[in-house]
Design a protein around this motif. Structure first.
Motif, PDB file in Angstrom:
ATOM      1  N   MET A  99      10.812  -0.559  -9.234  1.00 32.09           N
ATOM      2  CA  MET A  99      10.384  -1.468  -8.158  1.00 32.09           C
ATOM      3  C   MET A  99       9.856  -2.796  -8.684  1.00 32.09           C
ATOM      4  O   MET A  99       9.545  -3.698  -7.907  1.00 32.09           O
ATOM      5  N   GLY A 100       9.673  -2.900 -10.003  1.00 36.23           N
ATOM      6  CA  GLY A 100       9.158  -4.140 -10.564  1.00 36.23           C
ATOM      7  C   GLY A 100       7.673  -4.337 -10.359  1.00 36.23           C
ATOM      8  O   GLY A 100       7.167  -5.452 -10.426  1.00 36.23           O
ATOM      9  N   VAL A 101       6.960  -3.236 -10.102  1.00 38.08           N
ATOM     10  CA  VAL A 101       5.509  -3.342  -9.962  1.00 38.08           C
ATOM     11  C   VAL A 101       4.911  -3.766 -11.298  1.00 38.08           C
ATOM     12  O   VAL A 101       4.049  -4.619 -11.360  1.00 38.08           O
ATOM     13  N   PRO A 146       5.510   4.292  -1.624  1.00 40.21           N
ATOM     14  CA  PRO A 146       4.729   4.506  -2.844  1.00 40.21           C
ATOM     15  C   PRO A 146       3.924   5.807  -2.793  1.00 40.21           C
ATOM     16  O   PRO A 146       3.683   6.337  -1.706  1.00 40.21           O
ATOM     17  N   ILE A 201       3.177  -6.126  -2.556  1.00 41.01           N
ATOM     18  CA  ILE A 201       3.587  -6.779  -3.801  1.00 41.01           C
ATOM     19  C   ILE A 201       5.060  -6.500  -4.101  1.00 41.01           C
ATOM     20  O   ILE A 201       5.713  -7.283  -4.781  1.00 41.01           O
ATOM     21  N   THR A 202       5.592  -5.393  -3.576  1.00 42.16           N
ATOM     22  CA  THR A 202       7.013  -5.136  -3.792  1.00 42.16           C
ATOM     23  C   THR A 202       7.865  -5.738  -2.666  1.00 42.16           C
ATOM     24  O   THR A 202       9.075  -5.701  -2.720  1.00 42.16           O
ATOM     25  N   SER A 203       7.213  -6.263  -1.630  1.00 38.75           N
ATOM     26  CA  SER A 203       7.974  -6.879  -0.531  1.00 38.75           C
ATOM     27  C   SER A 203       7.931  -8.400  -0.579  1.00 38.75           C
ATOM     28  O   SER A 203       8.819  -9.054  -0.062  1.00 38.75           O
ATOM     29  N   ARG A 229       7.757   2.872 -10.392  1.00 42.05           N
ATOM     30  CA  ARG A 229       7.137   1.548 -10.321  1.00 42.05           C
ATOM     31  C   ARG A 229       7.878   0.541 -11.182  1.00 42.05           C
ATOM     32  O   ARG A 229       7.940  -0.648 -10.847  1.00 42.05           O
ATOM     33  N   TYR A 242      10.701   1.322  -0.066  1.00 37.15           N
ATOM     34  CA  TYR A 242       9.836   1.975  -1.064  1.00 37.15           C
ATOM     35  C   TYR A 242       8.691   2.703  -0.385  1.00 37.15           C
ATOM     36  O   TYR A 242       7.944   2.114   0.396  1.00 37.15           O
ATOM     37  N   ARG A 281      -1.506 -11.384  -9.175  1.00 35.83           N
ATOM     38  CA  ARG A 281      -0.358 -10.503  -9.422  1.00 35.83           C
ATOM     39  C   ARG A 281      -0.748  -9.348 -10.336  1.00 35.83           C
ATOM     40  O   ARG A 281      -0.335  -8.207 -10.132  1.00 35.83           O
ATOM     41  N   VAL A 319       7.784   2.010   7.488  1.00 34.89           N
ATOM     42  CA  VAL A 319       7.740   0.796   6.659  1.00 34.89           C
ATOM     43  C   VAL A 319       8.853   0.844   5.620  1.00 34.89           C
ATOM     44  O   VAL A 319       9.515  -0.155   5.339  1.00 34.89           O
ATOM     45  N   PHE A 356       5.689  -6.045   8.189  1.00 34.15           N
ATOM     46  CA  PHE A 356       6.337  -5.556   6.957  1.00 34.15           C
ATOM     47  C   PHE A 356       7.859  -5.746   7.021  1.00 34.15           C
ATOM     48  O   PHE A 356       8.494  -6.068   6.012  1.00 34.15           O
ATOM     49  N   SER A 410      -7.233  -0.264   0.449  1.00 35.32           N
ATOM     50  CA  SER A 410      -6.504   0.546   1.425  1.00 35.32           C
ATOM     51  C   SER A 410      -5.106   0.882   0.905  1.00 35.32           C
ATOM     52  O   SER A 410      -4.327   1.530   1.582  1.00 35.32           O
ATOM     53  N   ARG A 411      -4.796   0.413  -0.267  1.00 34.47           N
ATOM     54  CA  ARG A 411      -3.534   0.691  -0.954  1.00 34.47           C
ATOM     55  C   ARG A 411      -2.321   0.115  -0.237  1.00 34.47           C
ATOM     56  O   ARG A 411      -1.215   0.614  -0.391  1.00 34.47           O
ATOM     57  N   ALA A 412      -2.544  -0.899   0.587  1.00 29.03           N
ATOM     58  CA  ALA A 412      -1.403  -1.556   1.217  1.00 29.03           C
ATOM     59  C   ALA A 412      -0.732  -2.466   0.194  1.00 29.03           C
ATOM     60  O   ALA A 412       0.384  -2.931   0.378  1.00 29.03           O
ATOM     61  N   GLN A 452       4.110   5.156   7.486  1.00 27.25           N
ATOM     62  CA  GLN A 452       4.451   4.645   6.159  1.00 27.25           C
ATOM     63  C   GLN A 452       5.951   4.804   5.892  1.00 27.25           C
ATOM     64  O   GLN A 452       6.583   3.932   5.299  1.00 27.25           O
ATOM     65  N   GLU A 483       0.558  -2.117  -2.778  1.00 24.95           N
ATOM     66  CA  GLU A 483       1.790  -1.802  -3.501  1.00 24.95           C
ATOM     67  C   GLU A 483       3.021  -2.150  -2.655  1.00 24.95           C
ATOM     68  O   GLU A 483       4.024  -2.633  -3.171  1.00 24.95           O
ATOM     69  N   ILE A 484       2.900  -1.927  -1.347  1.00 25.38           N
ATOM     70  CA  ILE A 484       3.988  -2.297  -0.441  1.00 25.38           C
ATOM     71  C   ILE A 484       4.120  -3.820  -0.401  1.00 25.38           C
ATOM     72  O   ILE A 484       5.206  -4.369  -0.493  1.00 25.38           O
ATOM     73  N   GLU A 518       0.841   6.039  -3.689  1.00 29.01           N
ATOM     74  CA  GLU A 518      -0.440   5.661  -3.093  1.00 29.01           C
ATOM     75  C   GLU A 518      -0.161   5.153  -1.695  1.00 29.01           C
ATOM     76  O   GLU A 518       0.189   4.006  -1.512  1.00 29.01           O
ATOM     77  N   ARG A 519      -0.335   6.006  -0.709  1.00 32.47           N
ATOM     78  CA  ARG A 519      -0.027   5.587   0.653  1.00 32.47           C
ATOM     79  C   ARG A 519      -1.142   4.689   1.165  1.00 32.47           C
ATOM     80  O   ARG A 519      -2.284   4.825   0.759  1.00 32.47           O
ATOM     81  N   GLY A 520      -0.826   3.828   2.087  1.00 29.97           N
ATOM     82  CA  GLY A 520      -1.877   3.007   2.679  1.00 29.97           C
ATOM     83  C   GLY A 520      -1.317   1.729   3.249  1.00 29.97           C
ATOM     84  O   GLY A 520      -0.520   1.050   2.617  1.00 29.97           O
ATOM     85  N   LYS A 575      10.385  -8.353   4.648  1.00 32.91           N
ATOM     86  CA  LYS A 575      11.651  -7.958   4.010  1.00 32.91           C
ATOM     87  C   LYS A 575      12.800  -8.875   4.417  1.00 32.91           C
ATOM     88  O   LYS A 575      13.951  -8.584   4.129  1.00 32.91           O
ATOM     89  N   LEU A 602      -2.924  -4.675  -8.897  1.00 37.04           N
ATOM     90  CA  LEU A 602      -2.466  -3.313  -9.180  1.00 37.04           C
ATOM     91  C   LEU A 602      -3.319  -2.596 -10.205  1.00 37.04           C
ATOM     92  O   LEU A 602      -3.004  -1.508 -10.638  1.00 37.04           O
TER      93      LEU A 602
END
Lengths: 414, 296
Positions: B49-51, B77, A219-221, B46, B75, A392, B142, B95, A212-214, B139, A216-217, B79-81, B99, A396
């Motif tokens: 953001m340190g992805v 992204p 892992i960055t939070s 990315r 952020y 981790r 968030v 969310f 669902s692509r949640a 989104q 990325e949010i 890729e929304r979701g 934070k 991604l």
């Protein structure tokens, strides 16, 4: 730490608010409540059921006695041994008898050729059909009585010889495996189900966040360790709450209906299990659950789609099923202290079940239990650490699965 | 606050995605990174953001190497979701708490943003029941709910209708007014032109143009004039310079920038009726196409 608890709370709430989870838990508790109250319920309707019984027809069994000598004896003996059957004496040939059985006119036919042999005719031989065994016993007794009689022993004397039983006193210095078998089996089966079901749920959970692509949010939070540990421990607590409510409802309803179960050996064996067994069960459930749930979490993070989970979690599931089979087979053979069980009780992937069963059904030295638990705790922490690393990197990665080499490299990149 | 990317390199296997890019963004001003599909915009974001880590180069905040633990990022992204099956309010609060907010503040902030984006009526619905555009707005909440210092938006306008795009534009302007650092990527020039002071054009992993949008435009050839008038034909026929009509304007090509006053004198002396005369500046779209065209 705050993050970890936020995640844990969110995951746990996810389970507890899930309608399926709630309905299944309530349903299982309800089934247990009804089953344990069954004798009481039956008693309440007893008058009706006895009336019903009389109206139902008794199963008819045809006796063809070609010797013609034993009718009276047989009639009394058979009626006494099988009160739910009606016995009809008649002369038929084998073919006629077959036809009668085939047409369901008689449940079965017993053709007696001489006092020491008979033919038992039945349409479908049921798994638990004991009719021929009962008849055989009756014949045997009759034969012996006659023989003794011929030798000049009176029927009363021979009767008392037959009926004499031997007194046996058993003193267990260890465990009573017969008693323990049932609760060990039930607890282990619960352990098995919970680990497999909730482990798979962790994997699906991770994979669906990914698809669902949640992710990325997330892992960055939050820290990946908080995410994976929060998820795994949240699922563990949900499993624990479910198991707990089931065991609790069983305990309550057994105690409510205790009087009705007084004569049931199995049920009493289960509910009279010692407290320390339950505590060990909790300990091994917790550790066994986590080691597998972490692995399932890592697998979930590597999958691209939720559908992939079934195939990619196969190795873990297989490992777990093998562990389960080893333990169950050793349990049913009674040899819970055989070499393979001893080895298994120190391997972290099998020890949660193997050591638990050994504790229940045998006497295990304390140091062995401590060593096993320490190995299990350390391995769980190690697997948790490695899984968080895989998680981790895995979460991604979309598209094709990474090669093992590049995965390991990526895992230890700072 | 100042965000600096210095000489960032990143490869995925054989694919060299970022070839030593350097960028700078400061609080109160928006930096727009432009680029065609696959130029490396999302990869750059990315990395910030340190992805995933960069292969080479460094990122600084106010001159010090970045420490993401102590920066409040918002952020969005590419890729929304989020969680499709969870209640919107619940997941937004979750969310916000991730934070670092406490529950009371999180709920307060979520309610504020739901209200600001006209989404309050959906707060107790599941996310999957919303339209795509409305899901985008959730989104965005968030992204902004924790009142971040650095706001990173990856293609924020994709999927928004003009009304919602305007809403987003207003919100970004409000955040900039609060001295927030806004860094975003897009290939929709009109929006970038609207509120970005600084732009960077990324092409095939290189920064091909970087700087203040007005200065960039000013550096272009200023010998072209654009004239608006009631009778364009009349002007066209009466001037000496080369000219052509494009849409509702007359474009005049001077020989050099210095001829501007000479041309004005000509208009005055010939008494030609003119509504507006200005130097023709290329649009961002023109500049973008010029810098990225060779790769088409």
């Amino acid at each position: 730490m705050k993050q970890f608890f936020d995640i844990l709370r969110f995951e746990l709430k996810g389970y507890l608010k899930n309608k399926v989870f709630v309905v299944v838990t309530v349903l299982i508790c309800l089934i247990i409540a009804i089953s344990l109250s069954f004798p009481r319920i039956k008693d309440m309707f007893n008058i009706d059921s006895s009336a019903k019984k009389e109206s139902t027809q008794l199963e008819k069994i045809l006796i063809v006695d070609n010797t013609g000598e034993n009718k009276q004896y047989l009639e009394t003996a058979l009626s006494a041994a099988m009160p739910n059957n009606e016995f009809v004496f008649d002369n038929k040939s084998l073919d006629e008898a077959k036809l009668l059985v085939n047409n369901d006119e008689y449940a079965s036919v017993i053709l007696i050729d001489n006092p020491t042999s008979f033919t038992y005719l039945v349409k479908n031989l049921g798994m638990y059909d004991v009719t021929s065994d009962i008849v055989k016993e009756i014949f045997k007794t009759n034969y012996r009585l006659n023989q003794f009689n011929n030798l000049g022993v009176s029927p009363q004397q021979s009767q008392s010889i037959f009926l004499k039983d031997i007194d046996v006193t058993t003193i267990e210095t260890g465990q009573n495996q017969m008693n323990n078998f049932f609760y060990t089996y039930i607890l282990m089966f619960m352990l098995y189900m919970a680990i497999l079901i909730y482990g798979q749920l962790v994997a699906t959970n991770v994979a669906s966040e990914k698809s669902s692509r949640a992710m990325e949010i997330l892992i960055t939070s939050a820290k990946p360790t908080s995410l994976l540990f929060g998820k795994v421990i949240g699922s563990g607590l949900a499993a624990f709450i479910q198991m707990g409510s089931i065991l609790f409802s069983a305990y309550i309803f057994f105690n409510l209906n205790k009087a009705y179960w007084a004569n049931n050996f199995v049920i009493n064996a289960i509910f009279n299990m010692p407290l320390y067994i339950l505590l060990y069960c909790i300990l091994f459930f917790v550790l066994g659950f986590f080691i597998y749930a972490f692995m399932f979490g890592a697998v979930g993070s590597m999958a691209t789609k939720v559908e992939d989970i079934n195939t990619s979690s196969m190795p873990i599931t297989l490992l777990f099923i093998i562990a389960f089979l080893i333990v169950v087979m050793s349990m049913s053979s009674g040899a819970v202290d055989n070499t393979i069980m001893k080895i298994s009780s120190f391997i972290p992937f099998t020890s949660s079940m193997a050591m638990f069963v050994r504790i229940c059904m045998s006497v295990v030295p304390v140091y062995e239990i401590i060593i096993s638990v320490v190995i299990l705790i350390l391995s769980t922490l190690f697997i948790g650490y490695i899984s968080a690393k895989i998680y981790r990197v895995g979460v991604l990665l979309y598209g094709k699965s990474p090669k093992l080499g590049s995965l390991i490299k990526a895992m230890f990149h700072k | 606050m100042k965000l600096e990317l210095k000489n960032i390199n990143k490869s995925f296997g054989e694919n060299h995605v970022l070839k030593g890019i350097s960028l700078e963004a400061t609080s109160g001003k928006a930096l727009g990174v432009l680029g065609r599909n696959g130029a490396g915009k999302t990869t750059a974001i990315r990395i910030v953001m340190g992805v995933f880590p960069q292969d080479e180069g460094e990122i600084f905040i106010d001159g010090k190497p970045i420490d993401r633990k102590h920066i409040n990022f918002g952020y969005l992204p590419e890729e929304r979701g989020l969680y499709p099956k969870k209640i919107i309010l619940d997941q937004l609060v979750y969310f916000a708490m991730l934070k670092g907010m406490n529950k009371t503040d999180a709920v307060k902030s979520v309610k504020h943003w739901l209200d600001r984006l006209n989404m309050s009526e959906y707060s107790n619905k599941k996310l999957e029941t919303l339209s795509k555009g409305n899901q985008q707005k959730i989104q965005l909440i968030v992204t902004l709910v924790s009142d971040p210092d650095i706001i990173i938006l990856d293609e924020p306008f994709s999927g928004l209708d003009p009304v919602n795009a305007k809403l987003l534009e207003d919100i970004v302007k409000e955040e900039l007014a609060k001295n927030k650092l806004v860094f975003f990527s897009s290939h929709q020039m009109n929006y970038i032109e609207e509120f970005c002071e600084n732009i960077a054009i990324l092409n095939k992993g290189n920064i091909v143009l970087n700087g203040n949008i007005h200065e960039i435009k000013r550096n272009y050839d200023r010998s072209k004039l654009i004239i608006a008038a009631q009778n364009l034909e009349n002007i066209k026929n009466n001037i000496d310079e080369e000219s052509f009509i494009e849409k509702d304007n007359l474009i005049v090509q001077l020989k050099s920038e210095a001829d501007k006053n000479k041309f004005l004198n000509q208009i005055v002396s010939k008494n030609l009726d003119v509504d507006e005369i200005k130097v023709f500046e290329p649009s961002l779209k023109d500049i973008f196409v010029e810098y990225t065209e060779e790769s088409i």
